[in-house]
Design a protein around this motif. Sequence first.
Motif, PDB file in Angstrom:
ATOM      1  N   GLU A 164       0.835  -1.208   0.000  1.00 56.82           N
ATOM      2  CA  GLU A 164       0.000   0.000   0.000  1.00 56.82           C
ATOM      3  C   GLU A 164       0.870   1.259   0.000  1.00 56.82           C
ATOM      4  OE1 GLU A 164      -4.420  -0.339   1.984  1.00 56.82           O
ATOM      5  OE2 GLU A 164      -2.727  -0.048   3.306  1.00 56.82           O
ATOM      6  N   LEU A 165       1.940   1.221   0.785  1.00 53.27           N
ATOM      7  CA  LEU A 165       2.859   2.369   0.826  1.00 53.27           C
ATOM      8  C   LEU A 165       3.418   2.628  -0.572  1.00 53.27           C
ATOM      9  CD1 LEU A 165       4.465   4.342   2.835  1.00 53.27           C
ATOM     10  CD2 LEU A 165       6.327   2.705   2.598  1.00 53.27           C
ATOM     11  N   ARG A 166       3.846   1.549  -1.211  1.00 53.16           N
ATOM     12  CA  ARG A 166       4.409   1.636  -2.570  1.00 53.16           C
ATOM     13  C   ARG A 166       3.379   2.192  -3.556  1.00 53.16           C
ATOM     14  NH1 ARG A 166       4.995   2.412  -6.975  1.00 53.16           N
ATOM     15  NH2 ARG A 166       6.259   1.401  -8.591  1.00 53.16           N
ATOM     16  N   ALA A 167       2.141   1.731  -3.419  1.00 56.85           N
ATOM     17  CA  ALA A 167       1.088   2.164  -4.347  1.00 56.85           C
ATOM     18  C   ALA A 167       0.765   3.649  -4.169  1.00 56.85           C
ATOM     19  CB  ALA A 167      -0.168   1.324  -4.124  1.00 56.85           C
ATOM     20  N   ARG A 168       0.864   4.136  -2.950  1.00 56.28           N
ATOM     21  CA  ARG A 168       0.522   5.537  -2.685  1.00 56.28           C
ATOM     22  C   ARG A 168       1.631   6.504  -3.102  1.00 56.28           C
ATOM     23  NH1 ARG A 168      -4.737   5.414  -2.152  1.00 56.28           N
ATOM     24  NH2 ARG A 168      -5.541   4.524  -0.230  1.00 56.28           N
ATOM     25  N   LEU A 169       2.858   6.053  -3.030  1.00 52.73           N
ATOM     26  CA  LEU A 169       3.990   6.982  -3.207  1.00 52.73           C
ATOM     27  C   LEU A 169       3.937   7.795  -4.506  1.00 52.73           C
ATOM     28  CD1 LEU A 169       6.969   4.997  -1.654  1.00 52.73           C
ATOM     29  CD2 LEU A 169       6.271   7.330  -1.051  1.00 52.73           C
ATOM     30  N   PRO A 170       3.576   7.198  -5.648  1.00 55.85           N
ATOM     31  CA  PRO A 170       3.560   8.009  -6.876  1.00 55.85           C
ATOM     32  C   PRO A 170       2.461   9.071  -6.874  1.00 55.85           C
ATOM     33  CG  PRO A 170       3.597   5.653  -7.372  1.00 55.85           C
ATOM     34  CD  PRO A 170       3.307   5.777  -5.919  1.00 55.85           C
ATOM     35  N   GLU A 171       1.398   8.869  -6.073  1.00 55.69           N
ATOM     36  CA  GLU A 171       0.267   9.800  -6.147  1.00 55.69           C
ATOM     37  C   GLU A 171       0.322  10.912  -5.105  1.00 55.69           C
ATOM     38  OE1 GLU A 171      -3.635   8.317  -4.542  1.00 55.69           O
ATOM     39  OE2 GLU A 171      -2.647   6.371  -4.634  1.00 55.69           O
ATOM     40  N   VAL A 172       1.166  10.782  -4.088  1.00 56.12           N
ATOM     41  CA  VAL A 172       1.184  11.837  -3.060  1.00 56.12           C
ATOM     42  C   VAL A 172       1.938  13.055  -3.592  1.00 56.12           C
ATOM     43  CG1 VAL A 172       0.993  10.215  -1.131  1.00 56.12           C
ATOM     44  CG2 VAL A 172       3.261  10.977  -1.869  1.00 56.12           C
ATOM     45  N   PRO A 173       1.592  14.256  -3.090  1.00 56.88           N
ATOM     46  CA  PRO A 173       2.300  15.449  -3.564  1.00 56.88           C
ATOM     47  C   PRO A 173       3.776  15.421  -3.152  1.00 56.88           C
ATOM     48  CG  PRO A 173       0.412  16.016  -2.149  1.00 56.88           C
ATOM     49  CD  PRO A 173       0.584  14.551  -2.079  1.00 56.88           C
TER      50      PRO A 173
ATOM     51  N   PHE B  97       0.405   4.220   8.317  1.00 59.94           N
ATOM     52  CA  PHE B  97       1.225   5.376   7.920  1.00 59.94           C
ATOM     53  C   PHE B  97       0.294   6.412   7.308  1.00 59.94           C
ATOM     54  CE2 PHE B  97       3.847   7.985   5.245  1.00 59.94           C
ATOM     55  CZ  PHE B  97       5.025   8.110   5.958  1.00 59.94           C
ATOM     56  N   HIS B  98       0.340   7.608   7.818  1.00 58.09           N
ATOM     57  CA  HIS B  98      -0.522   8.681   7.311  1.00 58.09           C
ATOM     58  C   HIS B  98       0.324   9.672   6.528  1.00 58.09           C
ATOM     59  CE1 HIS B  98      -4.025   7.474   9.688  1.00 58.09           C
ATOM     60  NE2 HIS B  98      -3.126   7.054  10.558  1.00 58.09           N
ATOM     61  N   PHE B  99      -0.019   9.865   5.276  1.00 55.80           N
ATOM     62  CA  PHE B  99       0.740  10.809   4.451  1.00 55.80           C
ATOM     63  C   PHE B  99       0.349  12.239   4.806  1.00 55.80           C
ATOM     64  CE2 PHE B  99       1.043   6.955   1.941  1.00 55.80           C
ATOM     65  CZ  PHE B  99       2.351   7.000   1.483  1.00 55.80           C
ATOM     66  N   CYS B 100       1.339  13.014   5.205  1.00 58.51           N
ATOM     67  CA  CYS B 100       1.127  14.420   5.529  1.00 58.51           C
ATOM     68  C   CYS B 100       1.919  15.259   4.526  1.00 58.51           C
ATOM     69  CB  CYS B 100       1.636  14.722   6.933  1.00 58.51           C
ATOM     70  SG  CYS B 100       0.848  13.728   8.198  1.00 58.51           S
ATOM     71  N   GLN B 101       1.673  16.547   4.567  1.00 60.93           N
ATOM     72  CA  GLN B 101       2.435  17.478   3.723  1.00 60.93           C
ATOM     73  C   GLN B 101       2.886  18.634   4.582  1.00 60.93           C
ATOM     74  OE1 GLN B 101       0.535  18.674  -0.138  1.00 60.93           O
ATOM     75  NE2 GLN B 101      -1.218  17.738   0.825  1.00 60.93           N
ATOM     76  N   SER B 102       3.869  19.330   4.082  1.00 57.54           N
ATOM     77  CA  SER B 102       4.312  20.515   4.795  1.00 57.54           C
ATOM     78  C   SER B 102       3.847  21.742   4.004  1.00 57.54           C
ATOM     79  CB  SER B 102       5.834  20.462   4.894  1.00 57.54           C
ATOM     80  OG  SER B 102       6.346  21.717   5.155  1.00 57.54           O
ATOM     81  N   ARG B 103       3.180  22.668   4.689  1.00 55.01           N
ATOM     82  CA  ARG B 103       2.707  23.923   4.074  1.00 55.01           C
ATOM     83  C   ARG B 103       3.533  25.034   4.716  1.00 55.01           C
ATOM     84  NH1 ARG B 103       1.613  27.958   2.053  1.00 55.01           N
ATOM     85  NH2 ARG B 103      -0.354  29.012   1.693  1.00 55.01           N
ATOM     86  N   SER B 104       4.424  25.626   3.939  1.00 55.81           N
ATOM     87  CA  SER B 104       5.407  26.548   4.531  1.00 55.81           C
ATOM     88  C   SER B 104       5.126  28.005   4.190  1.00 55.81           C
ATOM     89  CB  SER B 104       6.808  26.208   4.028  1.00 55.81           C
ATOM     90  OG  SER B 104       7.162  24.921   4.442  1.00 55.81           O
ATOM     91  N   PHE B 105       5.477  28.846   5.129  1.00 56.38           N
ATOM     92  CA  PHE B 105       5.390  30.292   4.933  1.00 56.38           C
ATOM     93  C   PHE B 105       6.776  30.863   5.222  1.00 56.38           C
ATOM     94  CE2 PHE B 105       1.339  28.660   6.161  1.00 56.38           C
ATOM     95  CZ  PHE B 105       0.442  29.299   5.319  1.00 56.38           C
ATOM     96  N   VAL B 106       7.354  31.489   4.218  1.00 56.58           N
ATOM     97  CA  VAL B 106       8.716  32.007   4.373  1.00 56.58           C
ATOM     98  C   VAL B 106       8.638  33.482   4.746  1.00 56.58           C
ATOM     99  CG1 VAL B 106      10.935  32.350   3.238  1.00 56.58           C
ATOM    100  CG2 VAL B 106       9.519  30.373   2.652  1.00 56.58           C
ATOM    101  N   LEU B 107       9.309  33.835   5.830  1.00 58.07           N
ATOM    102  CA  LEU B 107       9.246  35.208   6.340  1.00 58.07           C
ATOM    103  C   LEU B 107      10.653  35.723   6.592  1.00 58.07           C
ATOM    104  CD1 LEU B 107       6.746  34.245   9.122  1.00 58.07           C
ATOM    105  CD2 LEU B 107       6.184  35.953   7.396  1.00 58.07           C
ATOM    106  N   PRO B 108      10.882  37.027   6.373  1.00 61.43           N
ATOM    107  CA  PRO B 108      12.194  37.573   6.730  1.00 61.43           C
ATOM    108  C   PRO B 108      12.356  37.644   8.239  1.00 61.43           C
ATOM    109  CG  PRO B 108      10.764  39.269   5.764  1.00 61.43           C
ATOM    110  CD  PRO B 108       9.962  38.016   5.802  1.00 61.43           C
ATOM    111  N   THR B 109      13.560  37.341   8.728  1.00 60.03           N
ATOM    112  CA  THR B 109      13.791  37.389  10.180  1.00 60.03           C
ATOM    113  C   THR B 109      14.165  38.801  10.633  1.00 60.03           C
ATOM    114  OG1 THR B 109      16.135  36.929   9.875  1.00 60.03           O
ATOM    115  CG2 THR B 109      14.690  35.025  10.253  1.00 60.03           C
ATOM    116  N   GLY B 110      14.523  39.639   9.677  1.00 62.60           N
ATOM    117  CA  GLY B 110      15.009  40.976  10.039  1.00 62.60           C
ATOM    118  C   GLY B 110      16.532  41.016  10.101  1.00 62.60           C
TER     119      GLY B 110
END
Lengths: 412, 217
Positions: free
Chosen positions: B27-36, B121-134
């Motif tokens: 199942e892990l193998r089958a999911r890998l091509p379709e996850v973002p 195994f639950h497929f998660c994603q990372s949603r990032s926000f890039v900010l200047p630190t100053g």
Amino acid sequence: MTDHHLDDYRPIVGDQVIDELHVLADHVRHRRLQHINSTSVGGGVAEILTRMVPLLRDLGIDTTWDVIKGNQAFFAVTKAFHNALHGGKESITEEMLDVFRETTAMNLADLNDYGDVVIVHDPQPAGLIAKRPEVGGRWIWRCHIDVATPDPRVWNFLQKYVEGYDASMFSMPDFAQRLSIPQYMVPPSIDPLSDKNRDLTNDEVQAVVARYGLDPERPIVTQISRFDRLKDPLGVLAAYRLIRRRHDCQLLLAGGGATDDPEGEEVLNEVREAAGNDPDIHVLELPPFSDLDINALVRASTIVMQKSIKEGFGLTVTEALWKRKAVIGGAVGGIRLQLLDGVTGFLVHSPEGAANRAIDLLNDPELRQAVGDAGREHVRENFLTTRHMRDYLLLMLAMEHQGEELSVLTTR
Amino acid sequence: MTDKAFVFDTALRLVTLTGLRAQSLRELRARLPEVPLSSIFQHTHQEYLAHDFQRSQHYNDFARWVSDTLREEALGEKLAAIDLLAFTTLEELRGEIIATIDTYLAQLDRASYECRPEDAFHFCQSRSFVLPTGLVAHDVPEFFAKVASISNASLYFHFFEARLRLGRRTSDFSRWLSDRGRDDLAGAIDKLNPYTRSLDELRVDIVAVGGANGGAA
């Protein structure tokens, strides 16, 4: 409400965390944030909002909190929903669904002021999404409960509402659903400066111990929880009786009620009956606003249990970890996120498992200290109000940058 | 060579849930091509930002789940041994993970284990926000002085996320140093392997590069 300011959290979480919140707030300060839930007192959601709303305001975010109205029949229905979403067996009739719809209609008529970003907590107010076409804004449904194996009928009923939202929030990956809207993982949090969590002096702790008739010289095994079958208080009693075959200790089962939980009294009576006349079993029904007492009772405990059968998250676990307590928890829901087995606590699957771990811990003060210390750091990094606020601010940002995986933001 | 200053950014993240899960190796193998691709990044990198209570045997979520839950320890070791530095795109990395699992499955002469739903195994994603630190560095000595004080999140962004998620192919630090005509320092930083060090250790290593090569103030 709280009289604390964000800067009061600097010594606990560090300057960087607070500075980041200010930077983030600069990007969303022009948006009004509204929370809507079903109770203002009792239960984890109300506790979180009581603390977080004033802090968001302190950050300059215009934040409001509204509570929907409902009668006993409505809360009996939503309690049945709650149990069914947790995978319990409940008979849900068409009449019950009608009660839900009617109360939703009443609240839709009552509530007319909405924010730019509306966070609706749990199933009870989920139907308010019907207002969206009229009032606009971005709507997020926040699910605090364990929906890993929901009753399909109740979930399908709820899903029709949920898919009207812009996004959803769940406490951990196991609760994710197949939904047409984005699903974010946002674990809940505790406030380290609230009366329930702030540091207490030994004298303050001992005064509470004496007031409740506990023996300060003997170990105390505690579960602080609403009297709810899903928290398995009878399983804790069974574990205690097994522990007592090997180790002298007292058992403390303490909890309050929530206005949206009509089952509490029934379960409390079952627990009292099962406890019998054992003078070392202390069953306490704590009134609302007993936070300082709860704080002291946990601090006085040798071991804290949260032997839930189902658990949305288990903030009582977070609270105990923050107090450096050795915690034994049911291997369910958000407890698994908090108790990294053998590192920050212990996960168990039965009263026997809980008893075995408790006996080990009662015999090993160094082990209690080690897991307690690791547990506190785990909470500091992941489960404090400041992280929760950051996630909400990021969600507000995500609502403005929908469809992106990585957003580069310039200075405002 | 450019006069452009180095702007230290940081990235703050939300984890998003895909609702996709796997209970077995197939199942892990089958999911890998379709996850973002952001899911591939999340599961190969998130552990580096987490607190290290006890040094993990596997920093890669796929490797850890395959070893600990499915008890396919040999495959876990192979997945953990994938050299993340060798890949400049997440698509290539995904391909390597799939190829490693395929090779293992082809040699497996028994049924593989299916875990309980609660251990999926639950497929998660990372949603990032890039900010200047100053924080801004206008020259090389100032750069090394400021690197010493940046957060782990900032370091993680410039070293891991910019390289793989923004397709910059190298760390932001070495790219900027190279633009300043300091290929020696850029090369020394490129030689650091961030995947074998904690972020705190990596920061110390970078500062040391500046000190050892006349880059520091």
